[in-house]
Each structure stands twice: as C-alpha cells, then as structure tokens.
Write an enzyme that holds these catalytic residues in place. Sequence first.
Site, PDB file in Angstrom:
ATOM      1  N   ASP A 171       0.822  -1.211   0.000  1.00  0.00           N
ATOM      2  CA  ASP A 171       0.000   0.000   0.000  1.00  0.00           C
ATOM      3  C   ASP A 171       0.857   1.263   0.000  1.00  0.00           C
ATOM      4  O   ASP A 171       0.328   2.362  -0.101  1.00  0.00           O
ATOM      5  CB  ASP A 171      -0.937   0.004   1.215  1.00  0.00           C
ATOM      6  CG  ASP A 171      -2.356  -0.393   0.828  1.00  0.00           C
ATOM      7  OD1 ASP A 171      -2.575  -0.695  -0.365  1.00  0.00           O
ATOM      8  OD2 ASP A 171      -3.242  -0.410   1.711  1.00  0.00           O
ATOM      9  N   ASP A 315      -9.592  -8.184  11.526  1.00  0.00           N
ATOM     10  CA  ASP A 315      -9.356  -9.602  11.793  1.00  0.00           C
ATOM     11  C   ASP A 315     -10.467 -10.231  12.634  1.00  0.00           C
ATOM     12  O   ASP A 315     -11.129 -11.184  12.201  1.00  0.00           O
ATOM     13  CB  ASP A 315      -7.987  -9.791  12.450  1.00  0.00           C
ATOM     14  CG  ASP A 315      -7.667  -8.718  13.484  1.00  0.00           C
ATOM     15  OD1 ASP A 315      -8.592  -8.019  13.917  1.00  0.00           O
ATOM     16  OD2 ASP A 315      -6.492  -8.608  13.873  1.00  0.00           O
TER      17      ASP A 315
END
Length: 639
Positions: A171, A315
């Site tokens: 990224d 997550d």
Amino acid sequence: MKGAFYKLWVGFFVLLYSVVFIIVIATPMSLANQWVFGGVTVLLLICMGQTTSRRVRLAMVLLTAITSTRYMYWRVTETLVTEGIAETIFSTGLLAAECYAWLVLIISFFQVVRPFERKIVPLPDDTSLWPTVDVYIPTYNESMEVVRDTVLAAQNLDYPSDKLNVYLLDDGKRAEFGAFASRAGVGYITRDDNKHAKAGNLNNALKKTKGELICIFDCDHVTTRVFLQATVGAFLDDKDLALIQTPHHFYSPDPFERNLVSGRDVPHEGNLFYGAVQKGNDYWNATFFCGSCAVIRRTALEQTEGFAVETVTEDAHTALKLQRKGWSTAYLGIPMAAGLATERLSLHIVQRARWARGMTQIMRMDNPLLGSGLTFAQRLCYLNAMLHFQFPLARFVFLTAPLAYLLFGLDIIEASPQAVAAYVAPHLFGVVYTNAKLVGRYRYTFWNEIYETVLTFHLLKPTLVTLFDPKRGKFDVTDKGGKLDHSFFDFNVLKPHLFVLALLLAGVIWGTIRLFWFNTDDEQLSVLLFNVIWASFSALFLLAAVAVGSEQKQVREYVRIDLKRPAVIHLEGEYTFSTSTQNLSMGGIQVETPTDLPADLNIDYIEMSFDNRPMLFPVDLIMRDKKYIRLQFRDLGKL
C-alpha cells in the site's frame, strides 16, 4: 442413550448449583459468620488448588463465582450511598465499575475453563490432493529490512512450488519494493488508493489471485518452513473449516520487557491470549482471527464479501462474520512464525488504542449478542473480548476512588471497613488464586495490574468516543523495526499518570497526617486507614507504570536471539576450530572462544549446519576475549 443421560446429568447439576448459588449469595450473615464463611471458602480453594484435576478446577471456578457474587449482592443491596449528589454519583460509579469487573470475571471463567489442545492434522502423501495457497504479506510504510526477511522466509515454505504463490501487497506503492519482489520472484500487488487500510489491501489482492487458501503474515512475521504443512491439513479434514489461527510470537522485547528490570522474566501480555484465551475460544468454536499467522479458506471469504471493512479490527470482525455464516474456526497453539514487538511505549499504546477502538466498534455495529448464526458460547466469547477493552473506565475508578474520602471527605461505601474486609477478602483471594491456577503460567496478576494501569489513561478516550460515535477514528499503522539511539523518559505519554500519582500521594500524606496528628472527633480512624491503604496500592501501581516510560537505548541494529548449536570457525590458512554459538541476529553472531585459538590469525568464515547441510558465512571480527568472539556477517548478497 449415553448422550441423553449426559444431558440429563448436566441439567440436574445446573439446577442443583443454581439453587445452592441463590441460597448462598442471598443469605444474610452477621459479621462474625461472614468471616467464618470467607475463611472456609479460602481453605476449600487452597485444598482444591493442590490438585491439577480439570474437574477440581471447574469446582474452584464455581466456588469463586459464588463468593464473588455474594460480595456483589452485598454491595448492591446494602452499601450504595444515596444521600448527597456527589456521594451518590461517586458511590454509583464505583459500584458500576465493580459490576463490570464481576461480569468480565464470570465470562472469562467460562471462556478459559476448558482449553482445547488441538493437534496437527497431517497432509496426505499424495501432494496432488493438497490445495493451492496464496501467501499475502501486506505492507504500508515498513522498511525494506523488515519486509525482506518475511518475504524470503515465505519463499522457503515447505510446500509444492506449483501450489504456492507469495505476494507482496504494497500500500506504500514503492518502486523499490516492486523491484525487490521482481528479483525475489514473488508477486507484487498495489492499488490506486488505500481505502479501508489493511482490510482493503487484502480484499484487493483477493480479486487478483486464485489460491484456494489464503495465508497471511504481517510484514514483520518471519515464518518457519513447516507452517503450511502444519495448518493446511485441517482444511482437508474439515470441509466446514474457514480459518485456522496460530500464535503471534515475538522475538524482540516489548516496552514492558525492555524497560522494567524484571520484565524479561515475566510472561508478557500476549501469552494469556495465545496460551489460554484462544484455546478456550477453540473449545467453543469461537477462535478469533488475529490478522497474521493464519490460513483462511477463499470460498468462506467469498460468502462474507472478503475481509471486514466496517471496523479497524478487520481480523476479529472477519472471524465473527465467518462464524455467523456457520463456518467453523480452529486454533493451533504452536508458534511457527516470529515477529517484532512494538519498540516503544508510545507505539504500544497506539496499537492497543486501535484494538480497543475496533472491538468497541464491533460491539456497537455488529454486536455478537444480537443477530443470527452464533451459538450462545460464541456470543459470550466475543462479548468478553469486547468488554475487556472497556477496562480503562473501571480501572480509572478503582485507582482514584479513595481520593473521594481522603481529599473531599466523601463516603462512597455505606459500610464499615471491617464489613468491607470480611466480604471483599474472600472475593479477592478467590479471584487471584483461581486465576493463578487456571492461567497463572501465562500471566501474573500483579503484572496485569501494572499493564492495565499503563494503558488506562490513553485508552479511556478512544473507547468512550467510539461507544458514542463508532464511525470515528482511523486505522493507525504500528511502526516496527525502529531503533532508539538514546535513553529518555517519555514525559508526554506519562503526564496523566504523573498527575494522578501526585493526587494519590497528596491523599496518602494528608490521610496519614490526619490519622496520627490531626484527626477530628467525628472521624472514623478505621475508614481513614482503609482509604490510606487503598490509595497507597493505587500509587504503587502508578509508580510501576511510570517506570515503564523510562525508555532504554537500543544499541543493536538487529535483535539478538539466544541460540546454542555447534559451529566451526574457519581461519586464514584453512585452519578450523569447533565451537558453539551463543546468540544470533540478522547482522552477526556470538560464539564461544576455543581454548587453543591462535591470537594472530584472522577469522574468515563461520560454519553452521541447517537440515544436515553445512553452510559458510563470511564474517568480520568485532570483538574477542577469553570467553566469547563477536562476529559480523559480511554482505551475503542482498536481493
């Protein structure tokens, strides 16, 4: 028939325990009888604590639940102050904090009382049956030194090369990372924007790859070669398995371990979660995804439209969504990858604040108590995880509550200190002792008090703000791999701790003066003494918390790991000497000095064997004395 009999027995036991539970917690007792009850409870717990039977541990949990609930029943029904606005507010606040602590205690007992020790499911001998795996290594602003080792380790996974693809998800959009990926022979994936941070990065990769399983490593988590062979077999064995998580292991010390003298000898914070909580979650099919060191089935992710993007803890939220869809999860408690811990206290706080914000977001936006698809046990496991991160408010109340009396003369408990002691002593003993027997090897109670005290003042704001506005806040990346050139005291981080510590010390000093030299006729000395002791304990925890903020210099560029194994020293002129290693890092190695090693010859290579294959590493001498030789690796041909 056997199953029906077991359910009948469990139902009868629950009914009997409920009757005893209600009778014991609600029966009024004189102060003397309460002391006898508390003493008998403590003796019973000590006797039961001498065995390691799982059934006895369950009995300890049930007895402690009774003792703690009796204390809370007494607090709620007899000790709330309702006269005076300020006293009512403070009294109610303290009671609410205690109710929170009691609720978390009861649910956590439920969560960890039956840990599940999962075993490795071996893969079939026929490798054509093995599923294809995409390994994702997401990165944003981490250095090449951190990411390189992770990528190279992933390439060495023991798995058929035609079924394994490694991808660097950048990224940061850095050209040097693309060039490194090309030289290393791994895939390089980037995107036009950084929408949804890490979750968006992973979802973007899902669209561009095709592996049946997705294996994720944070960019500082260096894997061992066996990782996939130890985890993938479970997916072939259970077609409903969506996720298998393994522990996060850190080979560098966190700020608590590095800044406190005894820190290295104490189980760190993660041990409790990966050693006890996740094994308990696994028993209830409620394993949490922890963002790294895990494998996930692609078809399961397709049903949840990829990784969760609504919260900053993608997550845990992803695991919750998978379980809502009926997928099962697993936890294999064997560390098979190692990463870097947070280097400084300020970075540690940023990471924990993100976790606290994310879990609070899930509680507000996708509450596990509501909605479909979860079992009762799964809902409790998730609820406890979310309630845990609400601890700052309760912790702040417990730390500062004695100041209400010491500095402002406010009574916030409608009871004598003797009565408080009679009820609270068996309650506290039961909590500490039973927890020590259940999870004591993973976390010490005293150190947990210090740990939460350090974080309290900085997690208070993000949790409260998120409770009222769950969409505020962003994903804060935790910096890894930094170096600290000098020691310093992090005053900015510890300003709130120092302020409250000053108030507590003022309260203790003023209370002590009143206790011995300046007490008025109408002042109860026992109440004063009780609050002075309470404030002194709070000040002790804060002093320890302040010590964590004394950041220690990091003199080494690479973390050294203790490692003892045979090695061979190669000198100029082809002389060799056997030795053994002491520690090892990415930059160098320390070995024992052979007794007859000539002093005037140069060391050219150090030799070690891996998988019975000897390997030579060119080295330069850094230091040598009678005991040890410190060597630095030369350029090994960086990619």
